[in-house]
Design a protein around this motif. Structure first.
Motif, short mmCIF file in Angstrom:
data_model
loop_
_atom_site.label_atom_id
_atom_site.label_comp_id
_atom_site.label_asym_id
_atom_site.label_seq_id
_atom_site.Cartn_x
_atom_site.Cartn_y
_atom_site.Cartn_z
N SER A 217 0.64 -0.31 7.27
CA SER A 217 0.93 1.01 7.82
C SER A 217 0.91 1.06 9.33
CB SER A 217 -0.09 2.03 7.28
OG SER A 217 -1.40 1.68 7.69
N SER A 218 0.36 0.03 9.97
CA SER A 218 0.24 0.09 11.43
C SER A 218 0.77 -1.14 12.15
CB SER A 218 -1.23 0.27 11.82
OG SER A 218 -2.03 -0.79 11.29
N LEU A 219 0.75 -2.30 11.51
CA LEU A 219 1.12 -3.53 12.21
C LEU A 219 2.46 -4.08 11.74
CD1 LEU A 219 -2.37 -5.31 12.16
CD2 LEU A 219 -1.37 -3.89 13.95
N ARG A 220 2.62 -4.32 10.45
CA ARG A 220 3.84 -4.93 9.93
C ARG A 220 4.05 -4.49 8.50
NH1 ARG A 220 4.14 -11.37 9.40
NH2 ARG A 220 2.71 -10.85 7.69
N GLY A 221 5.25 -4.02 8.22
CA GLY A 221 5.57 -3.59 6.86
C GLY A 221 5.58 -2.08 6.76
N CYS A 222 5.42 -1.57 5.56
CA CYS A 222 5.37 -0.14 5.32
C CYS A 222 4.72 0.11 3.97
CB CYS A 222 6.76 0.50 5.38
SG CYS A 222 7.92 -0.13 4.15
N VAL A 223 4.28 1.34 3.77
CA VAL A 223 3.64 1.78 2.54
C VAL A 223 4.35 3.03 2.06
CG1 VAL A 223 1.45 2.33 1.42
CG2 VAL A 223 1.46 0.92 3.47
N ALA A 224 4.58 3.10 0.75
CA ALA A 224 5.29 4.23 0.14
C ALA A 224 4.43 4.85 -0.95
CB ALA A 224 6.64 3.79 -0.43
N ASP A 549 -5.28 5.40 -1.03
CA ASP A 549 -4.61 4.81 0.14
C ASP A 549 -4.04 5.90 1.04
OD1 ASP A 549 -4.46 1.74 -0.69
OD2 ASP A 549 -4.01 2.96 -2.45
N LEU A 550 -3.53 6.97 0.44
CA LEU A 550 -3.02 8.08 1.24
C LEU A 550 -4.15 8.73 2.05
CD1 LEU A 550 -0.44 9.73 1.79
CD2 LEU A 550 -1.12 11.25 -0.06
N ARG A 551 -5.31 8.84 1.42
CA ARG A 551 -6.45 9.40 2.14
C ARG A 551 -6.94 8.44 3.22
NH1 ARG A 551 -11.63 12.19 -0.94
NH2 ARG A 551 -12.47 13.28 0.90
#
Length: 907
Positions: A217-224, A549-551
């Motif tokens: 979420s902050s360095l590399r990649g993404c979260v959905a 994870d959202l929290r």
């Protein structure tokens, strides 16, 4: 082939000479050969059969069937896996190759007969509809039936579509999200009989993801996340009535009029803010998102309409309201009340099960979304006339959605992503000219001038896209007919999926923004499947997250999470009631020797017992100390007799929450939430707050020293009833924030002084005894030992003799709702709620004895010492600053006696 575990040796006769005597040189050489052979054997056997091929795969790539199916192993290890299975005689038979039993043979024959019968029926139906036997349509008999659409129900709650008979029993008490089958085998879901907000939601992935989620979420990649559980409400009416309705539920007047929010009212921006009740105490409900539908200009309408002399009605507009499901019913009730008094009235439609949504965050979020969401015109090879679609295709190089205009909205139509599966990497801007063009696009932002109405606001378009989705078998057939290396071309019958994208910025400077994608409910899974398999340019694939994870992401960005961090709302209060029941059930399960004894906890100064209920954020105790709180009564709803540790009949945490769910879940009448703008106004002018107000506000807490606050930790202000204790905490804050150089003390000229004093009788006079008595009169009292240590440049740690004790219960101002180690900051932080009246000093707590002990003696009879303490306090407050002193607090974990110095900020 030489066995890896065979060690070569040399006969001992080689070390003997002809006379039978031992030859030392030959003996050492023989042992050297054997040692080398043993080392070589160890190295060869290490990679021989010590681990299987499927055990060499990383944890996230392992599959359960990899031990007996070589196709579940990566290609580079398949030959080795096949060899191992052959040597070990591993059964690799599958269901298709198995010899059928008599019962299975009967089933197969029945299935063949039914298949032939079904083929004959399809031929008859094809002839009746005008299709020839070769599968082509007869143009003379071809007819396109209009899709049947259910009639929309205005001002009525909607029900989810009836699931297939195969899964109907599993959705008896809940509703599945569109991606339920994807998450069910990859994540821990809510319990079957105890869903969350009447949905089956993924709580957290099955693998360890705390650090991986932070990096993605902050360095590399993404979260959905699949956030289709978020409730969508559509409002329709004339613009004046819609603005009056929004004004009635507490939307700011600045947003409803003026040029500042003109783009939002036009439909090219989104708005996020708090809404409240219209009548009664006007308590705040929740934070919502409002998106307007773009209205076409009058000049673009048909000329026939302008020639009509009859005056036309006022144009009707539509807007979406997005709210958390825990606050949906409360908001729905308020909207019905306010909509009825509008003239002309406003119609409300429940779209909870018609519109799904996906939230994505991370540096690779934009790249993956651009690849998955290809505009429909661009896929067909035609020119793009939609401004939003044209701009969207050029945003693939953006690594942070926060660099877009604040609350930007993009709406266009896309094609079915399954036609372009497997995903391919998109081309990104690499040259300086392309980057300059991208910056120019972000600065100008052409979508602000778009005149195309988003089709996602049209019910007919949403249902047409959902009903015209082809099956996966039909898509596979079209992909097989296409040329090698090419995707099938679009057909006239392919669906146009209407979508709407919202870009949101983080409240923390430099943090990652996020994308929120709105699309029809049944179209979520095709987009989700393509998105999760997209190969990112930085390596790997996007990750999926659960509710935890959202929290976590919200916590790392310093933002509160609804409803867990808003106990002043009705939704937050219900969440706290359920969580405290779970924590009590977990505490009851532990043996008495391994759980916290709340009543015997020592807080210093002869104080015993935890403040309030240890496993709860006891808000009732905060405003009414010394009374039997509702938390203690509700905790007894779970019978202690049913919670045993010897058998397996102990209720689960979800059952414990269900036991107290039937109790009174309504928010206590005086307790309410205060949003950030209103709280900032009250902090500037405390006189605006009523005397007996029980308002709560959310704060972000940063520790000034070590410590890791957890949920239910107690938050204290600086002591107000004990000048000595206040001076100690101010001295500790001064030593941390303004460290001074340590004073080097001179060595003692007489090291035997203590020995001489110890050897002297008590009643015997001596010059050293007289000097000791005089120095003791000049020294400050021991209660100010921390002040002296701060002046000497020493930072006291817990366990030190002069480390200050936690304040009394009168100085308790709130509780921590979320606390953990923040990987982004590299230290612990917390999100909590505090009482506004106690923060601004309008609680007027009576001075008296602290709970559990006698009143504190503040150097009675020594006025000079009191004046010196007050002078020290004023000096330290002037040094730290009045604003900082007002934001200092003390955080103590529940069940512990050590307080940690921290500061809070409004969020």
């Amino acid at each position: 082939m030489k066995d890896a575990r065979t060690i070569l040796t040399q006969a001992s006769e080689k070390a003997l000479n002809q006379n039978g005597e031992l030859d030392v040189a030959a003996f050492v050489k023989a042992r050297e050969f054997e040692i080398k052979a043993m080392k070589a054997s160890m190295g060869e056997s290490k990679n021989a059969l010590s681990s299987r091929a499927f055990q060499q795969v990383p944890n996230d790539m392992r599959r359960r069937t990899a031990s007996h199916n070589v196709k579940k192993v990566p290609k580079r290890l398949r030959s080795r896996a096949a060899k191992e299975m052959k040597e070990d005689n591993t059964p690799t038979g599958t269901l298709r190759r198995r010899k059928p039993t008599p019962q299975m043979r009967l089933r197969l024959e029945t299935a063949r007969k039914l298949h032939k019968l079904h083929a004959r029926q399809n031929k008859r139906r094809a002839r009746a509809k005008g299709k020839s036997l070769d599968g082509q349509n007869d143009p003379e008999k071809e007819s396109v039936p209009a899709p049947s659409i259910r009639r929309s129900k205005k001002n009525t709650l909607s029900m989810p579509e009836q699931p297939p008979a195969k899964f109907r029993k599993r959705q008896k008490y809940k509703c599945w999200l569109p991606t339920h089958k994807y998450h069910a085998k990859r994540a821990h879901m809510t319990e079957s009989k105890y869903p969350l907000w009447r949905f089956a939601i993924a709580i957290t992935p099955t693998e360890k993801t705390y650090r991986k989620t932070h990096r993605a979420s902050s360095l590399r990649g993404c979260v959905a996340w699949d956030i289709s559980y978020m409730s969508t409400i559509q409002l329709e009416g004339v613009e004046a009535s819609l603005l009056g309705l929004l004004r009635g539920i507490g939307v700011e007047e600045v947003a409803l009029s003026g040029k500042r929010m003109a783009k939002w009212r036009r439909g090219t921006r989104s708005w996020q803010g708090w809404v409240r009740e219209r009548d009664g105490r006007q308590k705040w409900i929740a934070s919502i998102d409002v998106i307007w539908c773009i209205q076409e200009r009058e000049g673009e309408k048909d000329s026939a309409a302008t020639e009509d002399p009859v005056p036309t009605k006022k144009p009707r507009r539509r807007c979406f309201l997005r709210v958390h499901p825990s606050a949906f019913l409360q908001l729905w009730t308020e909207l019905l009340k306010v909509a009825k008094i509008q003239r002309p009235p406003v119609t409300i439609e429940d779209l909870r099960f018609e519109i799904g949504s996906i939230e994505v965050t991370g540096p690779g979020s934009t790249e993956a979304l651009v690849a998955a969401l290809q505009p429909f015109a661009n896929c067909g090879g035609h020119s793009i006339k939609d401004t939003c679609a044209e701009v969207w295709s050029s945003l693939g190089s953006i690594s942070n959605p926060s660099c877009l205009p604040a609350n930007a909205v993009l709406a266009f139509d896309i094609s079915d992503p399954r036609l372009r599966y497997p995903p391919r990497k998109i081309q990104q801007a690499t040259s300086q000219s392309e980057n300059a063009e991208l910056l120019q696009t972000l600065a100008a932002w052409p979508p602000d001038t778009s005149e195309v109405r988003p089709l996602i606001f049209d019910r007919t378009a949403r249902h047409a896209a959902s009903r015209s989705l082809p099956s996966q078998r039909a898509i596979n057939r079209r992909k097989g007919d296409a040329m090698p290396g090419e995707f099938p071309s679009l057909a006239p019958t392919d669906p146009r999926i209407p979508i709407l994208l919202m870009a949101s910025c983080s409240a923390t400077a430099g943090a990652q923004g996020s994308w929120t994608l709105l699309l029809p409910w049944k179209c979520v899974m095709p987009v989700w499947y393509y998105f999760m398999h997209y190969p990112l340019s930085t390596g790997g694939n996007p990750r999926f997250g659960g509710l935890e994870d959202l929290r976590q992401i919200a916590f790392e960005q310093g933002a509160p999470w609804f409803p867990g961090d808003f106990p002043g709302t009705q939704a937050g209060w219900e969440w706290e009631r359920a969580e405290r029941a779970k924590r009590k059930a977990e505490w009851e399960k532990r043996p008495k020797g391994k759980r916290v004894a709340w009543q015997s906890l020592g807080l210093g100064k002869d104080r015993k017992g935890e403040v309030g209920v240890g496993w709860a954020c006891d808000w009732e105790y905060l405003f009414n100390p010394g009374t039997v709180t509702e938390a203690a009564n509700a905790s007894q709803a779970i019978s202690t007799d049913s919670i045993t540790t010897k058998d397996n009949n102990s209720p689960r945490p979800a059952e414990a929450a269900q036991c107290t769910h039937d109790a009174s879940l309504t928010l206590p009448p005086p307790l309410h939430h205060l949003p950030l703008p209103d709280c900032s106004t009250i902090l500037a002018d405390p006189a605006l707050l009523p005397q007996e107000s029980q308002a709560l506000t959310t704060v972000n807490i940063t520790l000034l020293s070590r410590g890791n606050p957890t949920t239910c930790a107690r938050i204290y202000r600086l002591p107000t009833h004990s000048p000595q204790s206040r001076a100690q905490w101010l001295a500790l804050a001064s030593s941390i924030l303004h460290p001074a150089k340590k004073i080097q003390r001179r060595p003692n000229p007489n090291p035997d002084r203590r020995k001489i004093l110890a050897s002297l009788p008590r009643n015997e006079s001596h010059p050293l005894r007289t000097q000791q008595t005089a120095s003791s009169l000049v020294q400050p009292p021991s209660t100010l030992g921390s002040v002296v240590a701060a002046e000497a440049g020493e930072i006291l740690q817990p366990g030190h003799a002069f480390y200050p004790c936690v304040p009394d219960q009168q100085d308790l101002i709130g509780y921590v709702t979320t606390g953990n180690f923040d990987l982004g900051q590299g230290k612990a932080s917390a999100i909590g709620c505090v009482a506004v009246a106690k923060v601004v000093g309008r609680d007027h707590c009576p001075r008296g004895p602290s709970a559990g002990g006698p009143p504190e003696n503040v150097s009675a009879g020594d006025e000079e010492t009191d004046r010196s303490i007050e002078k020290k306090i004023e000096e330290m407050e002037r040094k730290l600053g009045k604003k900082l002193v007002g934001r200092l607090c003390i955080v103590r974990d529940a069940g512990q006696s050590v307080g940690r110095l921290a500061k809070w900020e409004l969020v």
